[in-house]
Design a protein around this motif. Structure first.
Motif, PDB file in Angstrom:
ATOM      1  N   ARG A 143       5.088  13.758   0.137  1.00 55.90           N
ATOM      2  CA  ARG A 143       6.008  12.616   0.071  1.00 55.90           C
ATOM      3  C   ARG A 143       5.199  11.333  -0.067  1.00 55.90           C
ATOM      4  O   ARG A 143       4.103  11.219   0.467  1.00 55.90           O
ATOM      5  N   LEU A 144       5.778  10.364  -0.771  1.00 55.77           N
ATOM      6  CA  LEU A 144       5.115   9.097  -1.034  1.00 55.77           C
ATOM      7  C   LEU A 144       5.903   7.963  -0.381  1.00 55.77           C
ATOM      8  O   LEU A 144       7.122   7.887  -0.539  1.00 55.77           O
ATOM      9  N   TYR A 145       5.196   7.072   0.319  1.00 60.69           N
ATOM     10  CA  TYR A 145       5.826   5.949   0.998  1.00 60.69           C
ATOM     11  C   TYR A 145       5.140   4.646   0.586  1.00 60.69           C
ATOM     12  O   TYR A 145       3.920   4.594   0.473  1.00 60.69           O
ATOM     13  N   GLN A 146       5.937   3.623   0.394  1.00 52.60           N
ATOM     14  CA  GLN A 146       5.431   2.281   0.126  1.00 52.60           C
ATOM     15  C   GLN A 146       5.559   1.466   1.404  1.00 52.60           C
ATOM     16  O   GLN A 146       6.597   1.496   2.068  1.00 52.60           O
ATOM     17  N   TYR A 147       4.501   0.701   1.731  1.00 51.34           N
ATOM     18  CA  TYR A 147       4.523  -0.199   2.878  1.00 51.34           C
ATOM     19  C   TYR A 147       4.303  -1.621   2.387  1.00 51.34           C
ATOM     20  O   TYR A 147       3.426  -1.874   1.564  1.00 51.34           O
ATOM     21  N   SER A 148       5.102  -2.552   2.901  1.00 49.00           N
ATOM     22  CA  SER A 148       4.949  -3.972   2.581  1.00 49.00           C
ATOM     23  C   SER A 148       5.564  -4.772   3.724  1.00 49.00           C
ATOM     24  O   SER A 148       6.256  -4.227   4.578  1.00 49.00           O
ATOM     25  N   VAL A 152       0.877  -1.166   0.000  1.00 52.72           N
ATOM     26  CA  VAL A 152       0.000   0.000   0.000  1.00 52.72           C
ATOM     27  C   VAL A 152       0.917   1.219   0.000  1.00 52.72           C
ATOM     28  O   VAL A 152       2.103   1.125   0.353  1.00 52.72           O
ATOM     29  N   PHE A 153       0.367   2.348  -0.399  1.00 50.99           N
ATOM     30  CA  PHE A 153       1.146   3.579  -0.462  1.00 50.99           C
ATOM     31  C   PHE A 153       0.466   4.663   0.352  1.00 50.99           C
ATOM     32  O   PHE A 153      -0.753   4.709   0.442  1.00 50.99           O
ATOM     33  N   ARG A 154       1.289   5.521   0.929  1.00 50.55           N
ATOM     34  CA  ARG A 154       0.771   6.662   1.690  1.00 50.55           C
ATOM     35  C   ARG A 154       1.380   7.936   1.118  1.00 50.55           C
ATOM     36  O   ARG A 154       2.595   8.021   0.922  1.00 50.55           O
ATOM     37  N   TRP A 155       0.524   8.891   0.834  1.00 50.13           N
ATOM     38  CA  TRP A 155       0.978  10.213   0.431  1.00 50.13           C
ATOM     39  C   TRP A 155       0.740  11.134   1.609  1.00 50.13           C
ATOM     40  O   TRP A 155      -0.378  11.196   2.141  1.00 50.13           O
ATOM     41  N   LYS A 156       1.789  11.798   2.048  1.00 50.72           N
ATOM     42  CA  LYS A 156       1.669  12.702   3.185  1.00 50.72           C
ATOM     43  C   LYS A 156       2.602  13.886   2.996  1.00 50.72           C
ATOM     44  O   LYS A 156       3.806  13.707   2.832  1.00 50.72           O
ATOM     45  N   TRP A 187      -8.326   2.064  -5.336  1.00 56.61           N
ATOM     46  CA  TRP A 187      -9.057   3.129  -4.653  1.00 56.61           C
ATOM     47  C   TRP A 187      -8.175   3.920  -3.706  1.00 56.61           C
ATOM     48  O   TRP A 187      -7.098   3.478  -3.334  1.00 56.61           O
ATOM     49  N   PHE A 188      -8.650   5.112  -3.370  1.00 61.09           N
ATOM     50  CA  PHE A 188      -7.949   6.025  -2.474  1.00 61.09           C
ATOM     51  C   PHE A 188      -8.704   6.102  -1.150  1.00 61.09           C
ATOM     52  O   PHE A 188      -9.929   6.087  -1.126  1.00 61.09           O
ATOM     53  N   LEU A 189      -7.979   6.224  -0.064  1.00 62.24           N
ATOM     54  CA  LEU A 189      -8.562   6.271   1.268  1.00 62.24           C
ATOM     55  C   LEU A 189      -7.937   7.425   2.038  1.00 62.24           C
ATOM     56  O   LEU A 189      -6.720   7.452   2.234  1.00 62.24           O
ATOM     57  N   PRO A 190      -8.766   8.388   2.495  1.00 59.22           N
ATOM     58  CA  PRO A 190      -8.200   9.492   3.278  1.00 59.22           C
ATOM     59  C   PRO A 190      -7.547   8.975   4.554  1.00 59.22           C
ATOM     60  O   PRO A 190      -8.006   8.012   5.155  1.00 59.22           O
ATOM     61  N   GLY A 191      -6.467   9.606   4.959  1.00 60.22           N
ATOM     62  CA  GLY A 191      -5.732   9.185   6.157  1.00 60.22           C
ATOM     63  C   GLY A 191      -6.045  10.094   7.309  1.00 60.22           C
ATOM     64  O   GLY A 191      -6.863  10.981   7.188  1.00 60.22           O
TER      65      GLY A 191
END
Length: 193
Positions: free
Chosen positions: A96-101, A89-93, A140-144
């Motif tokens: 900046r963009l981060y990949q999590y696995s 999954v990816f997080r944009w904050k 899909w996109f999910l607000p954080g």
């Protein structure tokens, strides 16, 4: 490539003596001039000795899997390689963009310059427009904010339920029938059959 005058005209230089860009500009079909294929812009940079970043630092999502599996081009093997992590999954904050696995039971975080969501119909884009933080999940996109560990657990089902492959193949078949193009190819295998 840096947007500099000398880089902006390098695509016109010959590749192995051939004027590849003229062929690309004059053919009605798709050529993938920017992809890792024979006769591409990367090959031009390599054969002329111009500086080239060949390391895969972006997140190029494999279009044939619903779960986010990354692919990159291995120059030595001359083929695309799939990442061993089969769920990300990816997080944009804050820009900046981060990949999590997961790797050996440990949550891994890696910063990426971009994620390429090719051949995907992403839902809920409107929910994250202007958001300070959001997550990118399969289609899909999910607000954080959210917990990446929980999102990865929830996305495990996409490793089994792969609806992306038939969707991509159906779109490709419709386009081929419309264009009367009956030559099959697969950029990940590097063949024409």
């Amino acid at each position: 490539y840096r947007n500099k005058p000398e880089n902006n005209v390098r695509f016109m230089e010959p590749i192995n003596g051939a004027s590849r860009y003229r062929e690309v500009f004059s053919t009605p079909g798709s050529c993938g001039f920017d992809e890792w294929m024979p006769g591409n812009i990367n090959q031009s940079y390599a054969c002329h000795g111009w500086p080239l970043l060949a390391e895969a630092i972006g997140a190029d999502v494999d279009p044939y899997y619903t779960s986010f599996r990354l692919v990159w081009y291995d120059q030595a093997a001359k083929r695309y390689i799939r990442e061993t992590a089969d769920n990300s999954v990816f997080r944009w904050k804050a820009g900046r963009l981060y990949q999590y696995s997961w790797a050996d039971g440990t949550l891994c975080e890696r910063e990426r310059p971009y994620v390429h969501l090719q051949k995907r119909r992403m839902r809920h884009v409107e929910r994250v427009c202007g958001a300070e933080e959001y997550f990118i999940l399969p289609n899909w996109f999910l607000p954080g904010p959210q917990r990446p560990e929980q999102l990865l657990r929830n996305c495990r089902k996409y490793r089994v339920l792969n609806y992306q492959y038939p969707a991509v193949k159906w779109q490709s078949l419709k386009k081929r029938l419309k264009d009367r193009n009956f030559v099959c190819s697969n950029v990940f295998r590097g063949d024409n059959i």
